[in-house]
Design a protein around this motif. Structure first.
Motif, PDB file in Angstrom:
ATOM      1  N   SER A   1       3.182   9.077   7.763  1.00  0.00           N
ATOM      2  CA  SER A   1       3.347  10.656   7.356  1.00  0.00           C
ATOM      3  C   SER A   1       3.662  10.790   6.079  1.00  0.00           C
ATOM      4  O   SER A   1       4.365  10.103   5.287  1.00  0.00           O
ATOM      5  CB  SER A   1       4.240  11.215   8.489  1.00  0.00           C
ATOM      6  N   THR A   2       3.236  12.081   5.451  1.00  0.00           N
ATOM      7  CA  THR A   2       3.672  12.383   3.968  1.00  0.00           C
ATOM      8  C   THR A   2       5.118  12.544   4.011  1.00  0.00           C
ATOM      9  O   THR A   2       5.869  13.058   4.887  1.00  0.00           O
ATOM     10  CB  THR A   2       2.964  13.664   3.607  1.00  0.00           C
ATOM     11  N   THR A   3       5.660  12.191   3.049  1.00  0.00           N
ATOM     12  CA  THR A   3       7.199  12.103   2.557  1.00  0.00           C
ATOM     13  C   THR A   3       7.354  12.979   1.250  1.00  0.00           C
ATOM     14  O   THR A   3       6.543  13.175   0.617  1.00  0.00           O
ATOM     15  CB  THR A   3       7.840  10.799   2.203  1.00  0.00           C
ATOM     16  N   ALA A   4       8.677  13.363   1.270  1.00  0.00           N
ATOM     17  CA  ALA A   4       8.874  14.213   0.213  1.00  0.00           C
ATOM     18  C   ALA A   4       8.963  13.590  -0.996  1.00  0.00           C
ATOM     19  O   ALA A   4       9.334  12.292  -1.129  1.00  0.00           O
ATOM     20  CB  ALA A   4      10.575  15.136   0.466  1.00  0.00           C
ATOM     21  N   VAL A  54       9.644  11.960 -11.736  1.00  0.00           N
ATOM     22  CA  VAL A  54      10.009  11.257 -12.570  1.00  0.00           C
ATOM     23  C   VAL A  54       8.861  11.028 -13.627  1.00  0.00           C
ATOM     24  O   VAL A  54       8.112  11.518 -13.528  1.00  0.00           O
ATOM     25  CB  VAL A  54      10.533   9.738 -12.187  1.00  0.00           C
ATOM     26  N   THR A  55       9.440  10.343 -14.883  1.00  0.00           N
ATOM     27  CA  THR A  55       8.571  10.153 -15.906  1.00  0.00           C
ATOM     28  C   THR A  55       8.505   8.457 -15.915  1.00  0.00           C
ATOM     29  O   THR A  55       9.481   7.744 -15.782  1.00  0.00           O
ATOM     30  CB  THR A  55       8.856  10.752 -17.148  1.00  0.00           C
ATOM     31  N   LEU A  56       7.146   8.132 -16.059  1.00  0.00           N
ATOM     32  CA  LEU A  56       6.939   6.640 -16.484  1.00  0.00           C
ATOM     33  C   LEU A  56       6.055   6.336 -17.729  1.00  0.00           C
ATOM     34  O   LEU A  56       5.105   6.999 -17.679  1.00  0.00           O
ATOM     35  CB  LEU A  56       6.191   6.106 -15.310  1.00  0.00           C
ATOM     36  N   ASN A  57       6.822   5.754 -18.552  1.00  0.00           N
ATOM     37  CA  ASN A  57       6.205   5.748 -19.919  1.00  0.00           C
ATOM     38  C   ASN A  57       6.085   6.961 -20.480  1.00  0.00           C
ATOM     39  O   ASN A  57       4.983   7.400 -21.219  1.00  0.00           O
ATOM     40  CB  ASN A  57       5.157   4.807 -19.991  1.00  0.00           C
ATOM     41  N   GLY A  58       6.871   7.934 -20.330  1.00  0.00           N
ATOM     42  CA  GLY A  58       6.590   9.458 -20.764  1.00  0.00           C
ATOM     43  C   GLY A  58       5.665  10.318 -19.854  1.00  0.00           C
ATOM     44  O   GLY A  58       5.346  11.372 -20.363  1.00  0.00           O
ATOM     45  N   ARG A  59       4.839   9.682 -19.009  1.00  0.00           N
ATOM     46  CA  ARG A  59       3.918  10.369 -18.199  1.00  0.00           C
ATOM     47  C   ARG A  59       4.738  11.195 -16.784  1.00  0.00           C
ATOM     48  O   ARG A  59       5.342  10.169 -16.275  1.00  0.00           O
ATOM     49  CB  ARG A  59       2.742   9.586 -17.876  1.00  0.00           C
ATOM     50  N   PRO A  60       4.325  12.202 -16.382  1.00  0.00           N
ATOM     51  CA  PRO A  60       4.844  12.609 -15.259  1.00  0.00           C
ATOM     52  C   PRO A  60       4.420  11.976 -14.051  1.00  0.00           C
ATOM     53  O   PRO A  60       3.296  11.383 -14.098  1.00  0.00           O
ATOM     54  CB  PRO A  60       4.752  14.121 -15.190  1.00  0.00           C
ATOM     55  N   LEU A  61       5.378  11.669 -13.090  1.00  0.00           N
ATOM     56  CA  LEU A  61       4.805  11.046 -11.824  1.00  0.00           C
ATOM     57  C   LEU A  61       5.736  11.363 -10.569  1.00  0.00           C
ATOM     58  O   LEU A  61       6.834  11.711 -10.695  1.00  0.00           O
ATOM     59  CB  LEU A  61       5.195   9.454 -11.951  1.00  0.00           C
ATOM     60  N   GLN A  62       4.823  11.509  -9.417  1.00  0.00           N
ATOM     61  CA  GLN A  62       5.494  12.228  -8.133  1.00  0.00           C
ATOM     62  C   GLN A  62       5.768  10.607  -7.397  1.00  0.00           C
ATOM     63  O   GLN A  62       4.859  10.240  -7.145  1.00  0.00           O
ATOM     64  CB  GLN A  62       4.653  13.221  -7.666  1.00  0.00           C
ATOM     65  N   VAL A  63       6.893  10.643  -7.066  1.00  0.00           N
ATOM     66  CA  VAL A  63       7.237   9.334  -6.192  1.00  0.00           C
ATOM     67  C   VAL A  63       8.051   9.769  -4.933  1.00  0.00           C
ATOM     68  O   VAL A  63       8.719  10.895  -5.050  1.00  0.00           O
ATOM     69  CB  VAL A  63       7.904   8.319  -6.928  1.00  0.00           C
ATOM     70  N   PRO A  64       7.927   8.924  -3.881  1.00  0.00           N
ATOM     71  CA  PRO A  64       8.789   9.156  -2.637  1.00  0.00           C
ATOM     72  C   PRO A  64      10.178   9.007  -2.934  1.00  0.00           C
ATOM     73  O   PRO A  64      10.628   8.252  -3.716  1.00  0.00           O
ATOM     74  CB  PRO A  64       8.316   8.137  -1.873  1.00  0.00           C
ATOM     75  N   MET A  65      10.985  10.134  -2.384  1.00  0.00           N
ATOM     76  CA  MET A  65      12.313  10.023  -2.415  1.00  0.00           C
ATOM     77  C   MET A  65      12.966   9.114  -1.508  1.00  0.00           C
ATOM     78  O   MET A  65      12.504   8.852  -0.646  1.00  0.00           O
ATOM     79  CB  MET A  65      13.014  11.554  -2.516  1.00  0.00           C
ATOM     80  N   GLY A  66      14.152   8.827  -1.840  1.00  0.00           N
ATOM     81  CA  GLY A  66      14.960   8.066  -0.717  1.00  0.00           C
ATOM     82  C   GLY A  66      14.790   6.797  -0.769  1.00  0.00           C
ATOM     83  O   GLY A  66      15.207   6.156   0.445  1.00  0.00           O
ATOM     84  N   ALA A  76       5.317   2.445  -4.097  1.00  0.00           N
ATOM     85  CA  ALA A  76       4.604   3.317  -3.310  1.00  0.00           C
ATOM     86  C   ALA A  76       3.575   4.469  -4.111  1.00  0.00           C
ATOM     87  O   ALA A  76       2.529   4.989  -3.577  1.00  0.00           O
ATOM     88  CB  ALA A  76       5.447   4.155  -2.504  1.00  0.00           C
ATOM     89  N   ALA A  77       3.913   4.732  -5.107  1.00  0.00           N
ATOM     90  CA  ALA A  77       2.955   5.554  -5.989  1.00  0.00           C
ATOM     91  C   ALA A  77       1.914   4.963  -6.679  1.00  0.00           C
ATOM     92  O   ALA A  77       1.165   5.476  -7.445  1.00  0.00           O
ATOM     93  CB  ALA A  77       3.971   6.069  -6.820  1.00  0.00           C
ATOM     94  N   GLY A  78       1.976   3.581  -6.441  1.00  0.00           N
ATOM     95  CA  GLY A  78       0.678   2.811  -6.958  1.00  0.00           C
ATOM     96  C   GLY A  78       0.798   2.096  -8.353  1.00  0.00           C
ATOM     97  O   GLY A  78      -0.118   1.594  -8.937  1.00  0.00           O
ATOM     98  N   GLN A  91       0.910  -1.210  -0.075  1.00  0.00           N
ATOM     99  CA  GLN A  91       0.096  -0.057  -0.130  1.00  0.00           C
ATOM    100  C   GLN A  91       0.741   1.148  -0.118  1.00  0.00           C
ATOM    101  O   GLN A  91       1.732   1.260   0.841  1.00  0.00           O
ATOM    102  CB  GLN A  91      -0.910  -0.002   1.251  1.00  0.00           C
ATOM    103  N   PRO A  92       0.491   2.276  -0.706  1.00  0.00           N
ATOM    104  CA  PRO A  92       1.330   3.594  -0.629  1.00  0.00           C
ATOM    105  C   PRO A  92       1.225   4.167   0.622  1.00  0.00           C
ATOM    106  O   PRO A  92       0.450   3.790   1.491  1.00  0.00           O
ATOM    107  CB  PRO A  92       0.431   4.364  -1.863  1.00  0.00           C
ATOM    108  N   LEU A  93       2.250   4.756   0.965  1.00  0.00           N
ATOM    109  CA  LEU A  93       2.442   5.267   2.323  1.00  0.00           C
ATOM    110  C   LEU A  93       1.174   6.043   2.775  1.00  0.00           C
ATOM    111  O   LEU A  93       0.883   5.838   4.031  1.00  0.00           O
ATOM    112  CB  LEU A  93       3.794   6.076   2.505  1.00  0.00           C
ATOM    113  N   ALA A  94       0.785   6.824   1.878  1.00  0.00           N
ATOM    114  CA  ALA A  94      -0.421   7.665   2.546  1.00  0.00           C
ATOM    115  C   ALA A  94      -1.632   6.693   3.008  1.00  0.00           C
ATOM    116  O   ALA A  94      -2.264   7.140   4.034  1.00  0.00           O
ATOM    117  CB  ALA A  94      -0.806   8.724   1.504  1.00  0.00           C
ATOM    118  N   GLN A  95      -1.999   5.750   2.319  1.00  0.00           N
ATOM    119  CA  GLN A  95      -3.078   4.732   2.584  1.00  0.00           C
ATOM    120  C   GLN A  95      -2.637   3.939   3.783  1.00  0.00           C
ATOM    121  O   GLN A  95      -3.733   3.608   4.492  1.00  0.00           O
ATOM    122  CB  GLN A  95      -3.248   3.772   1.390  1.00  0.00           C
ATOM    123  N   ALA A  96      -1.396   3.744   4.005  1.00  0.00           N
ATOM    124  CA  ALA A  96      -1.305   3.034   5.290  1.00  0.00           C
ATOM    125  C   ALA A  96      -0.817   3.849   6.533  1.00  0.00           C
ATOM    126  O   ALA A  96      -0.758   3.306   7.707  1.00  0.00           O
ATOM    127  CB  ALA A  96       0.368   2.373   4.992  1.00  0.00           C
TER     128      ALA A  96
END
Length: 127
Positions: free
Chosen positions: A16-19, A23-35, A44-46, A8-13
Motif C-alpha cells: 500500500s502507498t505510504t506517506a 528531501v533533496t538528493l544532489n540538489g534535486r527534490p525527491l519524495q521518499v517514504p517516511m519512517g 525505496a525511491a529507486g 523494489q520500491p514499495l509501490a512496485q512490490a
C-alpha cells in the motif's frame, strides 16, 4: 557483471502507498517514504548509487543495512561519511552522494583542528 537490484520500491512490490517526505538528493527534490533510515528511503525511491569507490571508481550502494559494511556512505546535511542505514530520515534533509575520498586537510583548514578531528571521528558513525 552488473545485475539488476532485487530491492523494489514499495509501490512496485504491491504494498500500500505510504506517506512521503521531501528531501533533496544532489540538489534535486525527491519524495521518499517516511519512517525509515535514509538508506532504506532512498532505495525505496529507486536510488541505485550512493557513492563511488575511492579505489576503483565503481558505483556502490547499501549492502548490509546495519552499519557494518560502510557501502551506504553519504553526505547528509553537509556532514560527509554518514552511514545512511544508521541515520533516521527527516523531512528537508540535503543528501549528496559521495565521490572518492574526503579531503580531511581542506576540512581542517576551514575549522579548528580539534573540531575537524572530532567531526571526522564522529561522522562515520552517524553521531
Amino acid at each position: 557483471m552488473p545485475t539488476d537490484s532485487l530491492f523494489q520500491p514499495l509501490a512496485q512490490a504491491g504494498a500500500s502507498t505510504t506517506a512521503t517526505v521531501a528531501v533533496t538528493l544532489n540538489g534535486r527534490p525527491l519524495q521518499v517514504p517516511m519512517g525509515a533510515s535514509v538508506a532504506a528511503a532512498l532505495l525505496a525511491a529507486g536510488v541505485k548509487r550512493f557513492r563511488n569507490s575511492p579505489v576503483s571508481g565503481e558505483a556502490r550502494a547499501p549492502y548490509c543495512m546495519m552499519g557494518v559494511c560502510f557501502e551506504c556512505l553519504l553526505e547528509i546535511d553537509g556532514v560527509p561519511n554518514r552511514q545512511g542505514c544508521l541515520v533516521p530520515l527527516e523531512a528537508g534533509m540535503a543528501i549528496r552522494t559521495q565521490d572518492g575520498m574526503r579531503d580531511l586537510l581542506a576540512e581542517a583548514q576551514t575549522k579548528t583542528p580539534a573540531l575537524a578531528l572530532a567531526q571526522a571521528m564522529e561522522a562515520p558513525h552517524g553521531l
